[in-house]
Design a protein around this motif. Structure first.
Motif, PDB file in Angstrom:
ATOM      1  N   THR A  27       8.328  11.569  -1.751  1.00 47.61           N
ATOM      2  CA  THR A  27       9.846  11.842  -1.416  1.00 47.61           C
ATOM      3  C   THR A  27      10.485  12.330  -2.624  1.00 47.61           C
ATOM      4  OG1 THR A  27      10.607   9.448  -1.686  1.00 47.61           O
ATOM      5  CG2 THR A  27       9.999  10.134   0.670  1.00 47.61           C
ATOM      6  N   THR A  28      10.258  11.722  -3.949  1.00 47.21           N
ATOM      7  CA  THR A  28      10.688  12.097  -5.102  1.00 47.21           C
ATOM      8  C   THR A  28      10.402  13.629  -5.247  1.00 47.21           C
ATOM      9  OG1 THR A  28      10.952   9.953  -6.116  1.00 47.21           O
ATOM     10  CG2 THR A  28      11.368  11.859  -7.255  1.00 47.21           C
ATOM     11  N   ALA A  29       9.236  13.972  -5.249  1.00 52.09           N
ATOM     12  CA  ALA A  29       8.661  15.404  -5.634  1.00 52.09           C
ATOM     13  C   ALA A  29       8.924  16.298  -4.562  1.00 52.09           C
ATOM     14  CB  ALA A  29       7.159  15.041  -5.510  1.00 52.09           C
ATOM     15  N   ALA A  82       6.756   8.561   7.364  1.00 51.83           N
ATOM     16  CA  ALA A  82       5.668   8.564   8.635  1.00 51.83           C
ATOM     17  C   ALA A  82       4.411   9.076   8.234  1.00 51.83           C
ATOM     18  CB  ALA A  82       6.181   9.169   9.611  1.00 51.83           C
ATOM     19  N   MET A  83       4.338  10.276   7.444  1.00 56.73           N
ATOM     20  CA  MET A  83       2.947  10.801   7.056  1.00 56.73           C
ATOM     21  C   MET A  83       2.230   9.767   6.093  1.00 56.73           C
ATOM     22  SD  MET A  83       3.081  13.636   8.805  1.00 56.73           S
ATOM     23  CE  MET A  83       3.917  13.012   9.980  1.00 56.73           C
ATOM     24  N   VAL A  84       2.984   9.028   5.335  1.00 60.22           N
ATOM     25  CA  VAL A  84       2.226   8.278   4.082  1.00 60.22           C
ATOM     26  C   VAL A  84       1.802   6.956   5.157  1.00 60.22           C
ATOM     27  CG1 VAL A  84       2.686   6.692   2.214  1.00 60.22           C
ATOM     28  CG2 VAL A  84       3.517   9.096   2.176  1.00 60.22           C
ATOM     29  N   VAL A  85       2.744   6.486   5.780  1.00 63.72           N
ATOM     30  CA  VAL A  85       2.276   5.132   6.723  1.00 63.72           C
ATOM     31  C   VAL A  85       1.031   5.426   7.456  1.00 63.72           C
ATOM     32  CG1 VAL A  85       2.943   3.554   8.400  1.00 63.72           C
ATOM     33  CG2 VAL A  85       4.352   4.086   6.405  1.00 63.72           C
ATOM     34  N   LEU A 135       0.799  -1.217  -0.006  1.00 61.80           N
ATOM     35  CA  LEU A 135      -0.010  -0.220   0.086  1.00 61.80           C
ATOM     36  C   LEU A 135       0.729   1.223   0.015  1.00 61.80           C
ATOM     37  CD1 LEU A 135      -2.763  -1.077   2.473  1.00 61.80           C
ATOM     38  CD2 LEU A 135      -3.197  -0.855   0.117  1.00 61.80           C
ATOM     39  N   CYS A 136       2.035   1.206   0.506  1.00 71.21           N
ATOM     40  CA  CYS A 136       2.843   2.311   0.754  1.00 71.21           C
ATOM     41  C   CYS A 136       3.912   2.620  -0.106  1.00 71.21           C
ATOM     42  CB  CYS A 136       3.252   2.545   2.462  1.00 71.21           C
ATOM     43  SG  CYS A 136       1.941   2.648   3.609  1.00 71.21           S
ATOM     44  N   TRP A 137       4.588   1.624  -0.628  1.00 69.31           N
ATOM     45  CA  TRP A 137       5.618   1.942  -1.151  1.00 69.31           C
ATOM     46  C   TRP A 137       5.657   3.089  -2.323  1.00 69.31           C
ATOM     47  CZ3 TRP A 137       8.273   1.334  -6.078  1.00 69.31           C
ATOM     48  CH2 TRP A 137       7.582   0.470  -6.938  1.00 69.31           C
ATOM     49  N   ILE A 138       4.685   2.945  -3.172  1.00 68.08           N
ATOM     50  CA  ILE A 138       4.345   3.664  -4.451  1.00 68.08           C
ATOM     51  C   ILE A 138       4.110   5.100  -4.044  1.00 68.08           C
ATOM     52  CG2 ILE A 138       3.323   4.027  -6.474  1.00 68.08           C
ATOM     53  CD1 ILE A 138       3.064   1.342  -6.948  1.00 68.08           C
ATOM     54  N   ILE A 187      14.682   7.360   1.468  1.00 70.22           N
ATOM     55  CA  ILE A 187      15.879   8.181   1.592  1.00 70.22           C
ATOM     56  C   ILE A 187      16.408   8.130   0.159  1.00 70.22           C
ATOM     57  CG2 ILE A 187      18.337   8.199   1.894  1.00 70.22           C
ATOM     58  CD1 ILE A 187      17.606   7.423   4.863  1.00 70.22           C
ATOM     59  N   MET A 188      16.444   7.090  -0.642  1.00 63.69           N
ATOM     60  CA  MET A 188      16.948   6.864  -2.052  1.00 63.69           C
ATOM     61  C   MET A 188      16.025   7.559  -3.159  1.00 63.69           C
ATOM     62  SD  MET A 188      17.998   2.843  -2.427  1.00 63.69           S
ATOM     63  CE  MET A 188      16.571   2.146  -2.014  1.00 63.69           C
ATOM     64  N   PHE A 189      14.967   7.812  -2.730  1.00 64.56           N
ATOM     65  CA  PHE A 189      13.756   8.600  -3.668  1.00 64.56           C
ATOM     66  C   PHE A 189      14.190   9.907  -3.387  1.00 64.56           C
ATOM     67  CE2 PHE A 189      12.021   4.450  -4.651  1.00 64.56           C
ATOM     68  CZ  PHE A 189      11.784   4.551  -5.826  1.00 64.56           C
ATOM     69  N   GLY A 190      14.219  10.286  -1.977  1.00 65.30           N
ATOM     70  CA  GLY A 190      14.499  11.737  -1.793  1.00 65.30           C
ATOM     71  C   GLY A 190      15.874  12.375  -2.512  1.00 65.30           C
ATOM     72  N   LEU A 191      17.084  11.237  -2.456  1.00 66.22           N
ATOM     73  CA  LEU A 191      18.283  11.839  -2.909  1.00 66.22           C
ATOM     74  C   LEU A 191      18.051  11.803  -4.570  1.00 66.22           C
ATOM     75  CD1 LEU A 191      20.643   9.611  -0.901  1.00 66.22           C
ATOM     76  CD2 LEU A 191      20.280  11.970  -0.643  1.00 66.22           C
TER      77      LEU A 191
END
Length: 247
Positions: A42-44, A85-88, A33-36, A143-147
């Motif tokens: 985080t990327t945006a 945490a907000m998404v979860v 439910l959460c990873w997408i 972290i990876m998508f944020g970077l």
């Protein structure tokens, strides 16, 4: 809520058997439910707020490559755990509260208690443990998508050198940053699980009461996460002053 948290922790430590199959199922549901939405968010966020705005500030001095060092603080320490945490809480926490609240108003939990089945161990413990583990693991993905968002802002948009961006990032990134981020986010998951399960168990007043419990659970979880984040970050930086020195 504090009493429920210690009760769950005591059960998990005292009898650490018999609930891991439910934990596995809950972990899979959280991941599915959460990873997408977490990856997109985080990327945006990395591209928009710290990426473009922080990158424009560095570009004024002709050093957009230094955005890599900035993202150690922005992504690894702060917004990746926060957005995660907000998404979860928004996706899984609301579902947990609604599920337990519906069971409460249908008197399923009362029936379990009459039959001698502990609803805390059967319903709450697997959900809290799964949230604790998966929220921490999802932080690595966040972290990876944020970077990635920061890289897009720095290299294609602001024209930074990709090798210099990576050098700046890894020169400042430390093991303390990574484990501190993961531990903090895992504790965020513990907070979300306890708050949402508590509000679900205490729901009353029919379907309207379940809706109110969901609303209250999200608001309380968000507020508790922000307060805990302030305390945890203050302690982490106080015990590790070297991570505040940019190289």
């Amino acid at each position: 809520m504090t009493r429920l948290m210690f009760q769950v922790l005591w059960m998990a430590v005292r009898h650490p058997l018999g609930y891991w199959s439910d934990v596995r199922d809950q972990m899979f549901d959280i991941l599915k439910l959460c990873w997408i939405p977490m990856a997109v968010s985080t990327t945006a966020f990395g591209l928009g707020a710290p990426g473009l705005q922080g990158g424009n500030l560095f570009a004024l001095f002709g050093i957009p490559e230094r955005l890599g060092s900035f993202f150690v603080m922005a992504s690894v320490r702060e917004f990746a755990p926060w957005v995660n945490a907000m998404v979860v809480a928004g996706v899984v926490g609301t579902a947990i509260t609604a599920d337990l609240g519906a069971r409460r108003i249908r008197e399923e939990i009362d029936a379990m208690e009459v039959l001698g089945v502990d609803p805390i161990r059967t319903l709450v413990l697997p959900r809290v443990v799964a949230l604790f583990i998966m929220t921490g693991l999802l932080d690595l993905v966040a972290i990876m998508f944020g970077l990635l968002g920061g890289y897009i802002a720095a290299v294609p948009i602001l024209g930074a050198n990709p090798a210099a961006f990576a050098d700046s990032l890894f020169a400042n990134l430390s093991a303390t940053d990574v484990w501190g981020s993961v531990v903090k986010t895992a504790l965020f998951g513990l907070i979300i699980g306890v708050v949402c399960c508590y509000k679900g168990l205490k729901a009353s007043g029919g379907p309207i009461g379940v809706g109110s419990a969901v609303n209250q659970a999200v608001v309380i979880a968000f507020a508790a996460i922000w307060i805990f984040n302030m305390v945890f970050t203050t302690i982490l930086l106080g015990l590790n002053p070297d991570i505040q020195v940019y190289k």
